[in-house]
Enzyme design. Sequence first.
Site, mmCIF file in Angstrom:
data_model
loop_
_atom_site.group_PDB
_atom_site.id
_atom_site.type_symbol
_atom_site.label_atom_id
_atom_site.label_comp_id
_atom_site.label_asym_id
_atom_site.label_seq_id
_atom_site.Cartn_x
_atom_site.Cartn_y
_atom_site.Cartn_z
ATOM 1 N N GLY A 53 -33.391 37.638 -22.355
ATOM 2 C CA GLY A 53 -33.020 37.492 -23.755
ATOM 3 C C GLY A 53 -31.677 38.148 -24.012
ATOM 4 O O GLY A 53 -31.267 39.052 -23.273
ATOM 5 N N GLN A 58 -24.703 41.893 -28.466
ATOM 6 C CA GLN A 58 -24.514 42.291 -27.063
ATOM 7 C C GLN A 58 -23.322 41.601 -26.407
ATOM 8 O O GLN A 58 -22.937 41.965 -25.295
ATOM 9 C CB GLN A 58 -25.778 42.003 -26.247
ATOM 10 C CG GLN A 58 -26.969 42.846 -26.689
ATOM 11 C CD GLN A 58 -28.178 42.543 -25.831
ATOM 12 O OE1 GLN A 58 -28.887 41.585 -26.075
ATOM 13 N NE2 GLN A 58 -28.394 43.347 -24.809
ATOM 14 N N CYS A 99 -32.814 46.402 -20.880
ATOM 15 C CA CYS A 99 -31.874 45.835 -21.842
ATOM 16 C C CYS A 99 -30.536 45.658 -21.144
ATOM 17 O O CYS A 99 -30.082 46.573 -20.455
ATOM 18 C CB CYS A 99 -31.731 46.782 -23.038
ATOM 19 S SG CYS A 99 -30.546 46.189 -24.264
ATOM 20 N N LEU A 100 -29.911 44.493 -21.315
ATOM 21 C CA LEU A 100 -28.638 44.245 -20.628
ATOM 22 C C LEU A 100 -27.549 45.214 -21.085
ATOM 23 O O LEU A 100 -26.574 45.406 -20.369
ATOM 24 C CB LEU A 100 -28.190 42.795 -20.859
ATOM 25 C CG LEU A 100 -29.080 41.714 -20.212
ATOM 26 C CD1 LEU A 100 -28.557 40.319 -20.548
ATOM 27 C CD2 LEU A 100 -29.169 41.908 -18.706
ATOM 28 N N HIS A 141 -37.721 42.601 -29.267
ATOM 29 C CA HIS A 141 -36.639 43.411 -28.694
ATOM 30 C C HIS A 141 -35.277 42.893 -29.168
ATOM 31 O O HIS A 141 -34.432 43.661 -29.624
ATOM 32 C CB HIS A 141 -36.723 43.405 -27.156
ATOM 33 C CG HIS A 141 -35.569 44.097 -26.486
ATOM 34 N ND1 HIS A 141 -35.701 45.322 -25.868
ATOM 35 C CD2 HIS A 141 -34.253 43.746 -26.361
ATOM 36 C CE1 HIS A 141 -34.511 45.689 -25.386
ATOM 37 N NE2 HIS A 141 -33.618 44.743 -25.672
ATOM 38 N N GLU A 142 -35.085 41.574 -29.055
ATOM 39 C CA GLU A 142 -33.790 40.997 -29.417
ATOM 40 C C GLU A 142 -33.551 41.094 -30.921
ATOM 41 O O GLU A 142 -32.428 41.315 -31.364
ATOM 42 C CB GLU A 142 -33.673 39.541 -28.945
ATOM 43 C CG GLU A 142 -33.837 39.321 -27.446
ATOM 44 C CD GLU A 142 -32.948 40.218 -26.588
ATOM 45 O OE1 GLU A 142 -31.876 40.643 -27.068
ATOM 46 O OE2 GLU A 142 -33.334 40.516 -25.444
ATOM 47 N N HIS A 145 -31.900 44.186 -32.017
ATOM 48 C CA HIS A 145 -30.441 44.208 -31.864
ATOM 49 C C HIS A 145 -29.730 43.740 -33.131
ATOM 50 O O HIS A 145 -28.652 44.230 -33.448
ATOM 51 C CB HIS A 145 -30.010 43.296 -30.706
ATOM 52 C CG HIS A 145 -30.133 43.932 -29.357
ATOM 53 N ND1 HIS A 145 -29.369 45.006 -28.973
ATOM 54 C CD2 HIS A 145 -30.929 43.640 -28.298
ATOM 55 C CE1 HIS A 145 -29.684 45.349 -27.732
ATOM 56 N NE2 HIS A 145 -30.636 44.532 -27.294
HETATM 57 ZN ZN ZN Z 1 -31.571 44.642 -25.487
#
Ligand code: ZN
Length: 184
Positions: A53, A58, A99-100, A141-142, A145
């Site tokens: 995701g 991000q 998380c990226l 999660h996304e 953000h």
């Molecule tokens: Zn993340």
Amino acid sequence: MNEKSQEKLEFSLSLYPDPVLRKVAQPVGLFDDRLQSTVAAMFERMRASHGVGLAAPQVGLTQRILVLNPTGEPKDDLALINVSIVERSGPLTSFEEGCLSFPDIYAEVKRPERCKVFFWTPEGERIEREFEGFTSRIVQHEYDHLEGVLLVDRMSPADKARHKPALAALIERYKSRALSGSRK
Ligand code: ZN
């Protein structure tokens, strides 16, 4: 601004503690070619980074755009525009999230099992859908953000202490990159 429809975008990841990750993302106003290109480039970045995701902040964009794919199968690509979570339900479950924007950091996070969301597709169709399990986990999660909420805010004090050196290293890395300006 007049964008060419064939324009190819390429995104790099914004890593913690980049301030863009703390901004509250704004609704997308135009469902145009630019949005299609943005979504396509976000999927590309997500896959290249081996993520499941990715949220627009991000890649440095303060827009309410999420892309995700819980299986890696192209048919399971899901792009959520102007998404809102209208209901969270079911038992709280604990799951190790990555998380990226926090490379190599993983932490247990508790979230409700299900979530019901409204969103628009990139083509402008309004959809209501309930997610559960892994997909619900990714969506929540996304979605965080888009509100400027990060993995580091969700982890337990014990995990935060355990990851202190890694978090400090990310902060150092960000500072030294900021000092060297935009040089690649
Ligand atoms: Zn993340």
